[in-house]
Design an enzyme around this catalytic site. Structure first.
Site, mmCIF file in Angstrom:
data_model
loop_
_atom_site.group_PDB
_atom_site.id
_atom_site.type_symbol
_atom_site.label_atom_id
_atom_site.label_comp_id
_atom_site.label_asym_id
_atom_site.label_seq_id
_atom_site.Cartn_x
_atom_site.Cartn_y
_atom_site.Cartn_z
ATOM 1 N N THR A 131 0.825 -1.211 0.000
ATOM 2 C CA THR A 131 0.000 0.000 0.000
ATOM 3 C C THR A 131 0.859 1.261 0.000
ATOM 4 O O THR A 131 1.992 1.250 0.502
ATOM 5 C CB THR A 131 -0.898 0.001 1.255
ATOM 6 O OG1 THR A 131 -1.526 1.272 1.378
ATOM 7 C CG2 THR A 131 -0.112 -0.255 2.531
ATOM 8 N N ASP A 132 0.271 2.364 -0.483
ATOM 9 C CA ASP A 132 0.971 3.659 -0.410
ATOM 10 C C ASP A 132 1.008 4.194 1.032
ATOM 11 O O ASP A 132 1.755 5.135 1.323
ATOM 12 C CB ASP A 132 0.330 4.687 -1.347
ATOM 13 C CG ASP A 132 -1.132 4.992 -1.030
ATOM 14 O OD1 ASP A 132 -1.704 4.354 -0.119
ATOM 15 O OD2 ASP A 132 -1.703 5.878 -1.700
ATOM 16 N N GLU A 133 0.195 3.597 1.939
ATOM 17 C CA GLU A 133 0.137 4.140 3.311
ATOM 18 C C GLU A 133 1.456 3.960 4.054
ATOM 19 O O GLU A 133 1.680 4.608 5.077
ATOM 20 C CB GLU A 133 -1.015 3.498 4.093
ATOM 21 C CG GLU A 133 -2.349 3.783 3.457
ATOM 22 C CD GLU A 133 -3.545 3.661 4.396
ATOM 23 O OE1 GLU A 133 -3.354 3.487 5.608
ATOM 24 O OE2 GLU A 133 -4.669 3.752 3.896
ATOM 25 N N TYR A 156 -2.182 -0.390 10.966
ATOM 26 C CA TYR A 156 -2.270 -1.071 9.657
ATOM 27 C C TYR A 156 -1.044 -0.768 8.809
ATOM 28 O O TYR A 156 -0.360 -1.674 8.320
ATOM 29 C CB TYR A 156 -3.546 -0.645 8.911
ATOM 30 C CG TYR A 156 -3.509 -0.971 7.426
ATOM 31 C CD1 TYR A 156 -3.576 -2.286 6.975
ATOM 32 C CD2 TYR A 156 -3.384 0.045 6.466
ATOM 33 C CE1 TYR A 156 -3.521 -2.588 5.623
ATOM 34 C CE2 TYR A 156 -3.324 -0.245 5.110
ATOM 35 C CZ TYR A 156 -3.397 -1.570 4.692
ATOM 36 O OH TYR A 156 -3.330 -1.870 3.351
ATOM 37 N N LYS A 160 2.012 -3.170 7.424
ATOM 38 C CA LYS A 160 2.331 -3.347 6.001
ATOM 39 C C LYS A 160 3.786 -2.924 5.734
ATOM 40 O O LYS A 160 4.490 -3.565 4.952
ATOM 41 C CB LYS A 160 1.379 -2.532 5.117
ATOM 42 C CG LYS A 160 -0.052 -3.044 5.065
ATOM 43 C CD LYS A 160 -0.204 -4.437 4.473
ATOM 44 C CE LYS A 160 0.043 -4.513 2.990
ATOM 45 N NZ LYS A 160 -0.283 -5.849 2.423
HETATM 46 P P1 NAD Z 1 -9.635 -7.344 1.953
HETATM 47 O O1 NAD Z 1 -9.689 -7.086 3.415
HETATM 48 O O2 NAD Z 1 -10.827 -7.070 1.117
HETATM 49 O O3 NAD Z 1 -9.244 -8.876 1.687
HETATM 50 C C1 NAD Z 1 -8.239 -9.527 2.415
HETATM 51 C C2 NAD Z 1 -8.393 -11.026 2.190
HETATM 52 O O4 NAD Z 1 -7.368 -11.685 2.955
HETATM 53 C C3 NAD Z 1 -9.731 -11.590 2.667
HETATM 54 O O5 NAD Z 1 -10.259 -12.458 1.696
HETATM 55 C C4 NAD Z 1 -9.369 -12.335 3.941
HETATM 56 O O6 NAD Z 1 -10.226 -13.442 4.199
HETATM 57 C C5 NAD Z 1 -7.948 -12.776 3.653
HETATM 58 N N1 NAD Z 1 -7.177 -13.003 4.886
HETATM 59 C C6 NAD Z 1 -7.097 -12.178 5.957
HETATM 60 N N2 NAD Z 1 -6.328 -12.726 6.913
HETATM 61 C C7 NAD Z 1 -5.886 -13.918 6.413
HETATM 62 C C8 NAD Z 1 -5.055 -14.946 6.926
HETATM 63 N N3 NAD Z 1 -4.517 -14.859 8.163
HETATM 64 N N4 NAD Z 1 -4.798 -16.017 6.161
HETATM 65 C C9 NAD Z 1 -5.350 -16.129 4.905
HETATM 66 N N5 NAD Z 1 -6.160 -15.186 4.394
HETATM 67 C C10 NAD Z 1 -6.436 -14.103 5.127
HETATM 68 O O7 NAD Z 1 -8.365 -6.554 1.445
HETATM 69 P P2 NAD Z 1 -8.115 -5.800 0.051
HETATM 70 O O8 NAD Z 1 -8.620 -4.426 0.164
HETATM 71 O O9 NAD Z 1 -8.557 -6.668 -1.053
HETATM 72 O O10 NAD Z 1 -6.519 -5.722 0.083
HETATM 73 C C11 NAD Z 1 -5.740 -6.790 -0.473
HETATM 74 C C12 NAD Z 1 -4.265 -6.416 -0.346
HETATM 75 O O11 NAD Z 1 -4.012 -5.222 -1.056
HETATM 76 C C13 NAD Z 1 -3.828 -6.152 1.099
HETATM 77 O O12 NAD Z 1 -2.533 -6.671 1.253
HETATM 78 C C14 NAD Z 1 -3.826 -4.636 1.205
HETATM 79 O O13 NAD Z 1 -2.873 -4.208 2.150
HETATM 80 C C15 NAD Z 1 -3.424 -4.255 -0.208
HETATM 81 N N6 NAD Z 1 -3.905 -2.923 -0.659
HETATM 82 C C16 NAD Z 1 -5.236 -2.587 -0.548
HETATM 83 C C17 NAD Z 1 -5.665 -1.357 -1.049
HETATM 84 C C18 NAD Z 1 -7.104 -0.941 -0.989
HETATM 85 O O14 NAD Z 1 -7.428 0.198 -1.315
HETATM 86 N N7 NAD Z 1 -8.027 -1.798 -0.585
HETATM 87 C C19 NAD Z 1 -4.747 -0.486 -1.644
HETATM 88 C C20 NAD Z 1 -3.401 -0.859 -1.713
HETATM 89 C C21 NAD Z 1 -2.991 -2.095 -1.240
HETATM 90 O O1 DAU Z 2 -4.171 3.997 0.363
HETATM 91 C C1 DAU Z 2 -4.382 2.614 0.289
HETATM 92 C C2 DAU Z 2 -5.231 2.155 1.448
HETATM 93 O O2 DAU Z 2 -6.554 2.623 1.199
HETATM 94 C C3 DAU Z 2 -5.234 0.645 1.635
HETATM 95 O O3 DAU Z 2 -3.934 0.216 1.953
HETATM 96 C C4 DAU Z 2 -6.205 0.235 2.737
HETATM 97 O O4 DAU Z 2 -6.259 -1.177 2.839
HETATM 98 C C5 DAU Z 2 -7.571 0.767 2.388
HETATM 99 O O5 DAU Z 2 -8.484 0.463 3.418
HETATM 100 C C6 DAU Z 2 -7.526 2.284 2.166
HETATM 101 O O6 DAU Z 2 -7.258 2.969 3.404
HETATM 102 P P1 DAU Z 2 -8.029 4.321 3.820
HETATM 103 O O7 DAU Z 2 -7.984 4.477 5.272
HETATM 104 O O8 DAU Z 2 -7.565 5.463 2.976
HETATM 105 O O9 DAU Z 2 -9.507 3.925 3.307
HETATM 106 P P2 DAU Z 2 -10.951 4.186 3.966
HETATM 107 O O10 DAU Z 2 -11.954 3.827 2.931
HETATM 108 O O11 DAU Z 2 -11.067 3.563 5.306
HETATM 109 O O12 DAU Z 2 -10.964 5.758 4.165
HETATM 110 C C7 DAU Z 2 -10.832 6.638 3.057
HETATM 111 C C8 DAU Z 2 -10.875 8.053 3.603
HETATM 112 O O13 DAU Z 2 -12.202 8.319 4.091
HETATM 113 C C9 DAU Z 2 -9.957 8.279 4.792
HETATM 114 O O14 DAU Z 2 -9.463 9.616 4.731
HETATM 115 C C10 DAU Z 2 -10.867 8.118 6.010
HETATM 116 C C11 DAU Z 2 -12.199 8.627 5.490
HETATM 117 N N1 DAU Z 2 -13.401 7.979 6.060
HETATM 118 C C12 DAU Z 2 -13.445 6.620 6.106
HETATM 119 C C13 DAU Z 2 -14.552 5.974 6.607
HETATM 120 C C14 DAU Z 2 -14.598 4.466 6.683
HETATM 121 C C15 DAU Z 2 -14.469 8.743 6.488
HETATM 122 O O15 DAU Z 2 -14.429 10.001 6.418
HETATM 123 N N2 DAU Z 2 -15.571 8.124 6.976
HETATM 124 C C16 DAU Z 2 -15.656 6.756 7.060
HETATM 125 O O16 DAU Z 2 -16.686 6.225 7.550
#
Ligand code: NAD
Ligand code: DAU
Length: 350
Positions: A131-133, A156, A160
């Site tokens: 992730t970019d975080e 989180y 990561k």
């Molecule tokens: P998600 O939470 O939707 O899915 C995660 C999956 O991992 C689920 O299917 C869960 O059952 C599985 N999992 C969790 N713990 C596990 C364990 N101990 N063993 C096996 N499986 C397990 O997550 P996502 O949003 O699809 O993110 C996927 C990956 O991409 C993550 O590594 C996250 O850090 C990264 N990522 C997410 C975003 C985003 O915006 N969602 C952006 C950048 C990177």
């Molecule tokens: O940048 C990549 C990341 O983006 C991933 O690595 C994470 O897995 C993914 O969850 C996401 O993280 P964020 O914290 O940015 O996503 P989230 O959707 O939780 O929040 C987006 C923005 O909105 C953040 O500034 C917090 C705000 N927010 C979020 C929620 C859930 C609100 O204002 N209200 C809300 O209820």
């Protein structure tokens, strides 16, 4: 090629699994997932009977299980997405994030390392999806590049960052062939309704309040999930070992503007008078340690591997809303049981 994809039942993983299963019929795709609250096999119902696809239920925190799996399957590559992914949950319960994101990743690296040294090993690549975080937060200007120093702020992002460091350590120390990508915020189908966009789609549909943290001034760089999956495909096949790529949409939006656009789209889709949904916006207590702004410089990926996002935010958001409105059963399923109770305890009364 036999590939282990972890976390394939989750949001991004399901799009990656679908893309690989359909695009590469000669590859064998194993999807390893624990099926936590975020994992859902319904995300893959359209490909579950394909002959090149296998689902394996398991926990990456269980080192013996992972070692045995590698011993048995002789994988050529891993694409590792399994993680605890929600920042707010990490603030409430950091240990689970350390277990899955750090220990789980190290278990996979260890198994791959052991496997690599075997005479019959055909292991070629460990692709870690991150992730970019990990880069922390930006002020009003600038962008994250692959050279930006790590400065994570939430449990989180710290977990990561830890996993990214272990991946690089296994490359430097044991010559494990690794690749890493760091992506910005994804949105699209199959996104669990705890993250900003799907939560607000669910809440608008049900005329519930839209909780905006702080003043809604925080900025995220949004990317349609299928474009992320395509970037993973390009990087997996073409990146040189040891490389890192940033992935992002060049698409910065303040949270409040995202939600106003969503309200407008959903006024139209639900036949509500213009301005109706905006009245649901409610400003709530800010997230602790809330990063102000993320913005990705993805020019390395564009220059080296010719990847660009294919969908504008307006197009992607409309496609996303259409998917959630069409897939009512999916939404009802994932919000059944304890969802609302848990949600209200964890987030609304923070
Ligand atoms: P998600 O939470 O939707 O899915 C995660 C999956 O991992 C689920 O299917 C869960 O059952 C599985 N999992 C969790 N713990 C596990 C364990 N101990 N063993 C096996 N499986 C397990 O997550 P996502 O949003 O699809 O993110 C996927 C990956 O991409 C993550 O590594 C996250 O850090 C990264 N990522 C997410 C975003 C985003 O915006 N969602 C952006 C950048 C990177
Ligand atoms: O940048 C990549 C990341 O983006 C991933 O690595 C994470 O897995 C993914 O969850 C996401 O993280 P964020 O914290 O940015 O996503 P989230 O959707 O939780 O929040 C987006 C923005 O909105 C953040 O500034 C917090 C705000 N927010 C979020 C929620 C859930 C609100 O204002 N209200 C809300 O209820």
């Amino acid at each position: 090629m036999k590939i282990l994809i972890t976390g394939g039942a989750g949001f991004i993983g399901s799009h990656v699994v679908r893309l690989f299963v359909n695009k590469y019929p000669n590859y064998l795709i194993h999807n390893l997932d624990k099926l936590t609250y975020a994992g859902n096999l319904a995300n893959l119902s359209d490909i579950e009977n394909k002959s090149n696809y296998t689902f394996i239920k398991g926990d990456i925190v269980d080192g013996d299980f992972i070692n045995n799996l590698f011993e048995k399957e002789n994988y050529n590559a891993v694409i590792h997405l399994a993680a605890e992914s929600h920042v707010d949950r990490s603030i409430a319960n950091p240990i689970e994030f350390v277990m899955t994101n750090v220990i789980g990743t190290v278990n996979l690296l260890n198994a791959a390392k052991t496997h690599l040294t075997k005479a019959n090993s055909a292991f070629k690549k460990f692709y870690h999806v991150s992730t970019d975080e990990v880069y922390g937060t930006l002020g009003d200007t600038g962008m994250f590049t692959e050279k930006t120093s790590y400065d994570p702020h939430s449990p989180y992002s710290a977990s990561k960052a830890g996993s990214d460091h272990f991946v690089r350590a296994y490359y430097d120390t044991y010559k494990l062939p690794v690749v890493i990508s760091n992506c910005s915020n994804n949105y699209g189908p199959n996104h669990f309704p705890e993250k900003l966009i799907p939560l607000c789609i669910y809440n608008i549909k049900n005329k519930r309040q839209l909780p905006i943290y702080g003043k809604g001034e925080n900025v995220r760089d949004w990317l349609y999930v299928e474009d992320h999956a395509k970037a993973i495909d390009v990087i997996f096949h073409n990146a040189a070992i040891g490389q890192t790529y940033n992935i992002g949409g060049h698409n910065e939006w303040k949270n409040i503007d995202v939600i106003k656009l969503l309200c407008k789209i959903m006024d139209e889709k639900l036949g509500r008078e213009n301005g109706t949904n905006e009245k649901l916006i409610t400003f709530v207590k800010d997230r602790a340690g809330h990063d102000l702004r993320y913005a990705i410089d993805a020019s390395k990926l564009k220059t080296d591997l010719a990847w660009l996002p294919s969908v504008t935010f307006e197009q992607g958001l409309e496609k996303t809303v259409d998917w959630y409105l069409k897939n009512e059963d999916w939404l009802n399923n994932v919000t059944s049981g304890n969802y609302l109770k848990y949600y209200e305890e964890q987030y609304t009364n923070r």
